[in-house]
Scaffold this motif. Structure first.
Motif, PDB file in Angstrom:
ATOM      1  N   LEU A  56       0.856  -1.194   0.000  1.00 10.99           N
ATOM      2  CA  LEU A  56       0.000   0.000   0.000  1.00 10.99           C
ATOM      3  C   LEU A  56       0.886   1.235   0.000  1.00 10.99           C
ATOM      4  N   ALA A  57       0.804   2.012  -1.071  1.00 11.60           N
ATOM      5  CA  ALA A  57       1.713   3.158  -1.150  1.00 11.60           C
ATOM      6  C   ALA A  57       1.022   4.385  -1.727  1.00 11.60           C
ATOM      7  N   GLY A  58      -0.292   4.489  -1.504  1.00 17.02           N
ATOM      8  CA  GLY A  58      -0.993   5.613  -2.114  1.00 17.02           C
ATOM      9  C   GLY A  58      -1.499   6.636  -1.108  1.00 17.02           C
TER      10      GLY A  58
ATOM     11  N   THR B 111      -7.189   1.903   2.812  1.00 21.01           N
ATOM     12  CA  THR B 111      -6.264   0.771   2.979  1.00 21.01           C
ATOM     13  C   THR B 111      -6.903  -0.549   2.528  1.00 21.01           C
ATOM     14  N   GLY B 112      -8.244  -0.569   2.416  1.00 18.92           N
ATOM     15  CA  GLY B 112      -8.924  -1.809   2.039  1.00 18.92           C
ATOM     16  C   GLY B 112      -9.294  -1.857   0.562  1.00 18.92           C
TER      17      GLY B 112
ATOM     18  N   LYS C 141      -9.419  -3.961  -5.308  1.00 22.70           N
ATOM     19  CA  LYS C 141      -9.122  -3.542  -6.683  1.00 22.70           C
ATOM     20  C   LYS C 141      -8.099  -4.485  -7.337  1.00 22.70           C
ATOM     21  N   ALA C 142      -7.176  -5.018  -6.511  1.00 22.20           N
ATOM     22  CA  ALA C 142      -6.115  -5.874  -7.066  1.00 22.20           C
ATOM     23  C   ALA C 142      -6.511  -7.355  -7.057  1.00 22.20           C
ATOM     24  N   GLU C 143      -7.793  -7.633  -6.822  1.00 22.75           N
ATOM     25  CA  GLU C 143      -8.239  -9.037  -6.680  1.00 22.75           C
ATOM     26  C   GLU C 143      -7.778  -9.916  -7.851  1.00 22.75           C
TER      27      GLU C 143
ATOM     28  N   GLN D 189     -14.854   1.121  -3.766  1.00 24.62           N
ATOM     29  CA  GLN D 189     -15.181   2.022  -2.658  1.00 24.62           C
ATOM     30  C   GLN D 189     -13.970   2.279  -1.786  1.00 24.62           C
ATOM     31  N   THR D 190     -14.014   3.435  -1.118  1.00 21.24           N
ATOM     32  CA  THR D 190     -12.952   3.738  -0.175  1.00 21.24           C
ATOM     33  C   THR D 190     -13.253   2.976   1.103  1.00 21.24           C
ATOM     34  N   VAL D 191     -12.342   2.115   1.483  1.00 21.77           N
ATOM     35  CA  VAL D 191     -12.583   1.261   2.655  1.00 21.77           C
ATOM     36  C   VAL D 191     -11.355   1.297   3.559  1.00 21.77           C
TER      37      VAL D 191
END
Ligand code: GDD
Ligand code: MG
Length: 363
Positions: free
Chosen positions: A6-8, A86-87, A92-94, A190-192
């Protein structure tokens, strides 16, 4: 085996240095933080890394050309103007992660010597949906905090609890093993927040476990912590350093000096100091307990103590940069300027007069 980094996110406490680079690219003893992570992932037999980024971080990470340590690097970008938290980036990368096996998720902004192999082994044994690496700290209030049962199941997880309301001193180290069922818990697009929305749910279902990590762990979120991780890693480096120094100059170990960095006469560098690559240090300069990024020039008789100096900065003759100062990239400090402790200066600002009180100088 795969890992998602996670780097965003947006680092605020390391401003002004984080205005121009994501935290994952901060140099730690002359190597981007992310390279330390890649190296560790490679050692633990991880083959593929998915970087969960935003547009800006993707550009910065690609431009850095970090050695890949035999990893295949892929990018999964949050939608424009919609940080997924963070979720969200995990969901998204599933497709890139797939459903074949458990995988790692790492916060990109921490230094953590976690034994990933062991974490994944423990995760498989308990059949948890998620296993969180946990670290013991004195002040857990700015982290996620877990209460652990004897069998390592997490009984409670609270993100950033108010001081003195923490269920324990065990914090979320920002390193997780997840089973593919995790995708069922995260809504798409969604933002999770994994910490606020997903972990409490997993606690209820008894599917969240902890793995206590006892080695080095450091969030480099605050300037003091950033200097501290550099100090710790410097003191762990055993090889004697070879530097190009001029007559009468001294390097006081522990110190690291980057490639093509030149140090003038009678200058004293260190202890606890990292000079990046392509730095020019003049004569009679004194630098200690500080980190200086690549391409900076420090002129004769300047003094720098307990400070972080960005890249391509110019520090004039006899300038004094004391404790707690942070200079953004391309800052110019004119000759004879003296800064007060704790002054921070935004990128590319030119300072021609001394600054008497701690403050942030911006455009
Ligand atoms: N792609 C993407 N999109 N990444 C994100 C986003 C986003 O919208 N928001 C945050 N991240 C990344 C950050 O870059 C960072 O690497 C990681 O997710 C964690 O986010 P932070 O914003 O740094 O969270 P924190 O430091 O307040 O807390 C987290 O880390 C602590 C350990 O350092 C939590 O996980 C805490 O529970 C944990 O204790
Ligand atoms: Mg963080």
């Amino acid at each position: 085996m795969k890992a998602l980094v996670l780097a965003g996110g947006f680092a605020t406490r390391l401003r002004p240095l984080s205005c121009t680079r994501p935290k994952a690219l901060f140099p730690v003893v002359n190597k981007p933080l992310l390279e330390w992570t890649f190296e560790r992932l490679g050692k633990h037999n991880i083959k593929e890394v998915i970087m969960a980024v935003n547009h800006q971080t993707e550009i910065a990470v690609r431009a850095q050309r970090i050695p890949k340590h035999a990893l295949r690097i892929m990018y999964s970008r949050d939608p424009p103007k919609k940080p997924l938290g963070t979720g969200g980036p995990i969901k998204k990368a599933e497709k890139l992660i797939g459903h074949g096996s458990s995988f790692l998720v790492l916060n990109g902004d921490i230094f953590a010597d976690v034994d990933y192999t062991r974490l994944l082994e423990i995760h498989r044994k308990t059949k948890a949906t998620a296993t969180i690496a946990l670290c013991k700290v004195d002040d857990p209030s700015r982290f996620g905090v877990a209460k652990l049962a004897k069998d390592n199941r997490i009984l409670r997880f609270v993100e950033k609890p108010p001081p003195e309301k923490e269920p324990s001193k065990l914090i979320n180290a920002g390193v997780y093993a997840f089973s593919p069922e995790i995708f069922e818990y995260i809504p798409e697009n969604q933002t999770v927040s994994t910490e606020r929305e997903i972990f409490p749910e997993l606690v209820k279902e008894k599917k969240l476990y902890g793995y206590v990590h006892r080695d080095l762990w450091m969030d480099i979120g605050k300037p003091e912590e950033y200097l501290e991780i550099n100090r710790i890693l410097l003191s762990r480096t055993k090889e004697p350093q070879r530097h190009r120094t001029s007559l009468g100059s001294q390097i006081r170990e522990p110190a690291a000096i980057g490639k093509a960095t030149v140090i003038g006469k009678r200058s004293i560098i260190g202890p606890n100091t990292v000079l990046g690559h392509n730095i020019t240090v003049g004569d009679n300069v004194r630098i200690q307990d500080s980190v200086i990024f690549d391409g900076t020039e420090i002129d004769d008789s300047a003094q720098i103590q307990n400070a972080i100096i960005g890249g391509h900065v110019k520090v004039g003759k006899r300038a004094n940069i004391p404790k707690g100062c942070i200079l953004g990239d391309y800052v110019k400090i004119r000759d004879d300027v003296s800064l007060a402790e704790g002054v921070t200066i935004c990128p590319a600002k030119e300072i021609s007069e001394s600054v008497a009180t701690a403050r942030n100088i911006c455009c």
